[in-house]
Design an enzyme around this catalytic site. Structure first.
Site, short mmCIF file in Angstrom:
data_model
loop_
_atom_site.label_atom_id
_atom_site.label_comp_id
_atom_site.label_asym_id
_atom_site.label_seq_id
_atom_site.Cartn_x
_atom_site.Cartn_y
_atom_site.Cartn_z
CG HIS A 57 -2.02 -1.28 1.01
ND1 HIS A 57 -2.61 -1.52 2.32
CD2 HIS A 57 -2.56 -1.70 0.11
CE1 HIS A 57 -3.06 -2.52 1.54
NE2 HIS A 57 -3.40 -3.17 0.24
CB CYS A 104 7.26 12.60 -14.50
SG CYS A 104 7.95 13.41 -12.70
ZN LIG Z 1 6.16 14.83 -12.18
#
Ligand SMILES: [Zn+2]
Length: 544
Positions: A412, A423
């Site tokens: 988790h 990103c």
């Molecule tokens: Zn980023």
């Protein structure tokens, strides 16, 4: 437990032999048969008495009390009857009435036996043969009150050297089959003491009495490392202490001339075993006596040689570190619906993002101040000793890593840092002002989010594959401190079950998932059980 393919008669016969094996702390039908054979060569009357006593006890447990075979087939519930029968032999040799009296004595014994077993276990002591001992003392008292002699058979039959040697071989054979090291230890210890007694007293005892004198010490030295605490790192030390105590008790008993009033019988053995057990703290020795704990120890030993012990941990392992179970919602904002914290909400809704950041920050503050507890430390010790390979945790608190555990898979995510949803870049927690006035953005323009998996967010595929990979090569699964309320943990458990991998659950109550017949539960808190486990195996930095 696997389905029983034995016929009822085979179950009765093996339980009957097991019960007799238990008299000398052995445990299988073959060992019981060898002991019965040894006793027949020593004294046929005593052998007959033991066999009859075990049979009567079997009848009481299976038919009078109507116990399930699980309760009597390992013989543990029958051995009190076997002990009484064994010592009743003197009376049996005289008349048929004494066989009826034997049945009555055994019945009396079983009216108190199960109560006494419960009391002993509640204090963390093995019950041993306390019920049969009390029954025999009462019988001896009653017999002498009516002018009889309970011991009328004594010394009437002195066995020859050949039958004595064969008896010794048979008993030693059974013990060697059970545990070679404990047998060698008991032989050496009792042999040395007997030689010493012989040297000091400088008198020639008949061989039979000579051996009988050494028997209690031999049994004590064997019982603790061979059966009661088999595989416990300090078992031989405790056995040594118990052995010394047995000798002292026997000497005191004969010195105070107690034998005339109350014969010692098995009392020095039982008392010295209890006293040596008292050296282990009471909560720990209660765990040691748990059958499921003993099964866990042997499963762990077998599986660790194959390098395949995988552990799944949940919130329960961290509660002792002061971290509230997040499924209870302690760190959520009061009055805000749970759905607000969904991943979907985080992506689409500014208010959800604010609530999510705030609640995660509260958790972050708790987690960074928390220290690993005894359960985390014991798991690390188990890993360093090669017993455990991987931990798959549902926790995000990083306490396994803080405790120095080497291979932790965080299903988790982690509260330790934040990451970019676009990103994937990670960075340290920003100042609260960053998300409180406006949204927090990465340099690439994506949303920053605490690196904890939100409700409705997928587990990163790489982590999930690593977890599945770990379980697919496991040979034992320990599930610790988790209710198994989330599907990912259940999927991993199912994956192990499909490969017939044994699962041991360690938690104070039942898990939320359906259990199978092969599953075992140890109803203890992680911070109680894991240190006991590590102490049993003699790992460093743990204590009893
Ligand atoms: Zn980023």
């Amino acid at each position: 437990m696997l389905a029983d393919t034995k016929t009822p008669w085979q179950t009765y016969a093996s339980a009957w032999l097991n019960g007799q094996a238990n008299v000398v702390f052995l445990s299988t039908p073959l060992q019981g048969f060898l002991f019965l054979l040894a006793l027949s060569l020593f004294s046929p009357w005593h052998a007959a008495g033991m066999a009859l006593g075990a049979l009567m006890a079997l009848f009481i447990c299976a038919f009078v009390l109507g116990q399930h075979p699980v309760e009597w087939r390992n013989g543990f519930n029958l051995f009190d009857g076997a002990v009484i029968g064994l010592l009743w032999a003197g009376l049996l040799s005289r008349d048929i009435e004494s066989a009826i009296l034997l049945a009555m004595a055994i019945a009396a014994c079983y009216t108190m036996r199960f109560k006494l077993v419960r009391i002993a276990y509640s204090y963390g002591f093995p019950s041993l043969g306390v019920a049969s001992l009390l029954t025999l003392w009462a019988a001896i008292y009653v017999t002498s009150y009516f002018g009889g002699d309970f011991w009328s058979l004594r010394m009437r039959t002195e066995p020859g050297t050949l039958s004595l040697s064969l008896a010794g071989l048979s008993l030693m054979g059974a013990m060697f089959i059970h545990d070679k090291r404990a047998t060698a230890f008991a032989l050496a210890g009792s042999g040395l003491s007997l030689a010493l007694v012989f040297f000091i007293q400088d008198e020639a005892l008949p061989m039979g009495s000579f051996l009988l004198k050494g028997l209690p010490l031999f049994l004590v030295l064997f019982a603790i490392p061979g059966t009661l605490l088999q595989g416990y790192a300090r078992a031989y030390r405790l056995a040594f202490i118990a052995g010394v105590l047995t000798l002292c008790l026997e000497l005191t008993w004969s010195h105070l001339n107690l034998i005339g009033a109350i014969p010692a019988l098995m009392a020095p053995i039982y008392i010295s075993i209890w006293l040596s057990f008292a050296l282990v703290d009471s909560e720990t020795r209660q765990i040691f006596l748990d059958d499921n704990f003993q099964d866990l120890i042997s499963a762990l030993r077998t599986s660790s040689q194959q390098g395949g012990v995988v552990v799944i941990t949940g919130a329960g392992i961290s509660t002792a570190s002061g971290i509230p179970d997040y499924t209870r919602g302690d760190w959520l904002q009061a009055g805000v619906p749970l759905a607000t914290y969904n991943f979907d909400g985080f992506v689409h809704n500014r208010y959800s993002r604010l609530m999510y950041w705030n609640s995660c920050f509260r958790f972050f503050n708790t987690a960074t101040q928390a220290l690993p507890n005894a359960a985390h430390q014991a798991l690390t010790a188990l890993q360093k000793a090669g017993f455990v390979r991987t931990v798959i945790t549902q926790n995000v608190d990083g306490l396994h890593q803080k405790a120095g555990f080497d291979s932790t898979l965080e299903l988790h995510g982690t509260i330790d840092h934040v990451h970019c949803l676009l990103c994937g870049a990670s960075q340290a927690w920003p100042e609260p002002a960053t998300w409180q006035h406006n949204d927090a953005f990465c340099a690439c323009g994506g949303f920053l989010k605490p690196a904890v998996i939100a409700f409705g967010e997928d587990i990163p595929i790489a982590t999930w594959q690593q977890a599945q990979q770990a379980v697919s090569t496991s040979s034992l699964l320990l599930v610790i401190g988790t209710q198994v309320a989330v599907t990912s943990a259940l999927a991993l458990i199912e994956q192990a079950r499909q490969r017939q991998v044994p699962c041991f659950f360690i938690m104070p109550g039942y898990p939320a998932c359906v259990l199978t017949a092969q599953d075992r539960i140890l109803f203890y808190k992680a911070e109680t059980l894991l240190p006991a486990l590590s102490a049993y195996l003699g790992l460093p930095n743990t204590h009893t």
